[in-house]
Write a protein that holds these residues in place. Structure first.
Motif, PDB file in Angstrom:
ATOM      1  N   SER A   1      34.217  44.022  55.690  1.00 47.42           N
ATOM      2  CA  SER A   1      34.574  44.816  54.708  1.00 47.42           C
ATOM      3  C   SER A   1      35.578  45.463  55.720  1.00 47.42           C
ATOM      4  O   SER A   1      35.964  46.281  55.042  1.00 47.42           O
ATOM      5  CB  SER A   1      33.195  45.568  54.249  1.00 47.42           C
ATOM      6  OG  SER A   1      33.004  46.414  55.629  1.00 47.42           O
TER       7      SER A   1
ATOM      8  N   SER B   1      45.183  44.574  53.692  1.00 43.91           N
ATOM      9  CA  SER B   1      44.768  45.529  52.805  1.00 43.91           C
ATOM     10  C   SER B   1      45.231  45.864  51.812  1.00 43.91           C
ATOM     11  O   SER B   1      43.970  46.470  50.588  1.00 43.91           O
ATOM     12  CB  SER B   1      43.169  45.821  53.417  1.00 43.91           C
ATOM     13  OG  SER B   1      43.823  46.871  54.450  1.00 43.91           O
TER      14      SER B   1
ATOM     15  N   ASP C   1      47.690  43.530  46.687  1.00 42.30           N
ATOM     16  CA  ASP C   1      46.255  42.464  46.011  1.00 42.30           C
ATOM     17  C   ASP C   1      46.881  41.049  46.118  1.00 42.30           C
ATOM     18  O   ASP C   1      46.095  40.448  45.673  1.00 42.30           O
ATOM     19  CB  ASP C   1      45.045  43.152  45.219  1.00 42.30           C
ATOM     20  CG  ASP C   1      46.443  43.953  44.071  1.00 42.30           C
ATOM     21  OD1 ASP C   1      46.209  44.669  43.061  1.00 42.30           O
ATOM     22  OD2 ASP C   1      48.086  43.074  44.065  1.00 42.30           O
TER      23      ASP C   1
ATOM     24  N   ASN D   1      41.078  40.245  47.219  1.00 44.73           N
ATOM     25  CA  ASN D   1      39.655  40.376  46.218  1.00 44.73           C
ATOM     26  C   ASN D   1      39.233  42.030  47.245  1.00 44.73           C
ATOM     27  O   ASN D   1      37.717  40.957  47.322  1.00 44.73           O
ATOM     28  CB  ASN D   1      39.402  40.165  44.806  1.00 44.73           C
ATOM     29  CG  ASN D   1      38.994  41.109  44.135  1.00 44.73           C
ATOM     30  OD1 ASN D   1      38.330  41.842  44.117  1.00 44.73           O
ATOM     31  ND2 ASN D   1      37.715  40.290  42.324  1.00 44.73           N
ATOM     32  N   LYS D   2      39.406  43.024  47.181  1.00 43.83           N
ATOM     33  CA  LYS D   2      38.303  43.591  48.621  1.00 43.83           C
ATOM     34  C   LYS D   2      37.024  43.840  48.089  1.00 43.83           C
ATOM     35  O   LYS D   2      35.875  44.489  48.512  1.00 43.83           O
ATOM     36  CB  LYS D   2      39.010  44.699  48.961  1.00 43.83           C
ATOM     37  CG  LYS D   2      40.926  44.091  49.751  1.00 43.83           C
ATOM     38  CD  LYS D   2      41.012  45.398  50.322  1.00 43.83           C
ATOM     39  CE  LYS D   2      41.604  46.777  49.034  1.00 43.83           C
ATOM     40  NZ  LYS D   2      43.010  45.299  48.671  1.00 43.83           N
ATOM     41  N   THR D   3      36.923  43.851  46.580  1.00 40.65           N
ATOM     42  CA  THR D   3      36.024  44.518  46.374  1.00 40.65           C
ATOM     43  C   THR D   3      34.639  43.149  46.412  1.00 40.65           C
ATOM     44  O   THR D   3      33.269  43.517  46.892  1.00 40.65           O
ATOM     45  CB  THR D   3      35.556  45.104  44.776  1.00 40.65           C
ATOM     46  OG1 THR D   3      36.772  45.823  44.323  1.00 40.65           O
ATOM     47  CG2 THR D   3      34.569  45.423  43.833  1.00 40.65           C
ATOM     48  N   VAL D   4      34.951  42.575  46.120  1.00 37.32           N
ATOM     49  CA  VAL D   4      34.036  40.998  46.176  1.00 37.32           C
ATOM     50  C   VAL D   4      34.387  39.998  47.375  1.00 37.32           C
ATOM     51  O   VAL D   4      34.228  38.713  47.984  1.00 37.32           O
ATOM     52  CB  VAL D   4      34.070  40.181  44.946  1.00 37.32           C
ATOM     53  CG1 VAL D   4      33.820  40.538  43.764  1.00 37.32           C
ATOM     54  CG2 VAL D   4      35.666  39.224  44.657  1.00 37.32           C
ATOM     55  N   LYS D   5      35.668  41.361  48.835  1.00 35.74           N
ATOM     56  CA  LYS D   5      35.919  40.233  49.877  1.00 35.74           C
ATOM     57  C   LYS D   5      36.227  38.865  49.540  1.00 35.74           C
ATOM     58  O   LYS D   5      35.497  37.502  50.154  1.00 35.74           O
ATOM     59  CB  LYS D   5      34.446  40.886  50.802  1.00 35.74           C
ATOM     60  CG  LYS D   5      34.524  41.458  51.016  1.00 35.74           C
ATOM     61  CD  LYS D   5      33.384  41.430  52.179  1.00 35.74           C
ATOM     62  CE  LYS D   5      32.106  41.214  52.023  1.00 35.74           C
ATOM     63  NZ  LYS D   5      31.003  42.100  53.339  1.00 35.74           N
TER      64      LYS D   5
END
Lengths: 116, 111
Positions: free
Chosen positions: B28, B52, B55, B67-71
């Motif tokens: 993360s 990062s 998007d 999509n950093k929320t769900v890697k």
């Protein structure tokens, strides 16, 4: 520019033999590295260098030595080859930014090594 | 050619269709991501990167989505061509650390 040049492209060794994989780059990159690539796996970092006279270990360094006497060259030495070192080896180089490799790697064509 | 693709996921697409190659990354704290293409018998070649703080990033016929929320990272190739057939690797990097490569995905383009 030739980019990153690796020799030899193919090599067969017997267990216990030693050899050196050569790598040269003509892009004046400070960062150079060696990876191995095995079936079904991503590239794994063996050793790397951020400049002449400076080397460090990567993820899988055991059984390998490196040196960096010039900016251009970064040879990888296998001191006593083992069957587990059968793999495809890639040399890669990149610029540094703030002393850290940028991540945008330029790869050689690879050296396929078989250890019997 | 290389035997690195023996156990890799494979995506088969028809020539002219769009391709989407997916990648789940693990760290993360990674702040830089790259897609590489490896053709048979050759070394990996840089395709596109993304930091990062973005998007989406577009290149020539390629788009990378992050999509950093769900890697999750994806590579979209528009109007896929036979020359796009290769193994595609995603790679992640945390500042100051080394690039970490995924296992790869084989893309096969059917004519």
């Amino acid at each position: 520019n030739a980019g990153v040049t690796q020799t030899p492209k193919f090599q067969v060794l017997k267990t216990g033999q030693s050899m050196t994989l050569q790598c040269a780059q003509d892009m004046n990159h400070e960062y150079m590295s060696w990876y191995r690539q095995d079936p079904g796996m991503g590239l794994r970092l063996i050793h790397y260098s951020v400049g002449a006279g400076i080397t460090d270990q990567g993820e899988v360094p055991n059984g390998y030595n490196v040196s960096r006497s010039t900016t251009e060259d970064f040879p990888l030495r296998l001191l006593s080859a083992a069957p587990s070192q059968t793999s495809v080896y890639f040399c890669a180089s990149s610029d540094l930014a703030g002393g850290v490799d940028t991540g945008e790697l330029f790869f050689g064509e690879g050296s396929r090594l078989t250890v019997l | 050619g290389e035997s690195v693709g023996l156990h890799l996921p494979t995506l088969s697409v028809q020539e002219g269709d769009n391709s989407i190659i997916n990648c789940a990354y693990s760290n993360s704290a990674s702040d830089y991501f790259i897609w590489y293409k490896q053709e048979s018998g050759k070394g990996p070649q840089f395709i596109i990167d993304i930091r990062s703080n973005m998007d989406k990033r577009q290149g020539q016929r390629v788009t990378v989505l992050l999509n950093k929320t769900v890697k999750h990272l994806s590579l979209q190739i528009a109007a896929t061509q036979p020359g796009d057939s290769a193994v595609y690797f995603c790679a992640e990097k945390e500042y100051g650390n080394k690039l970490v490569f995924g296992a790869g995905t084989i893309l096969r383009v059917k004519s």
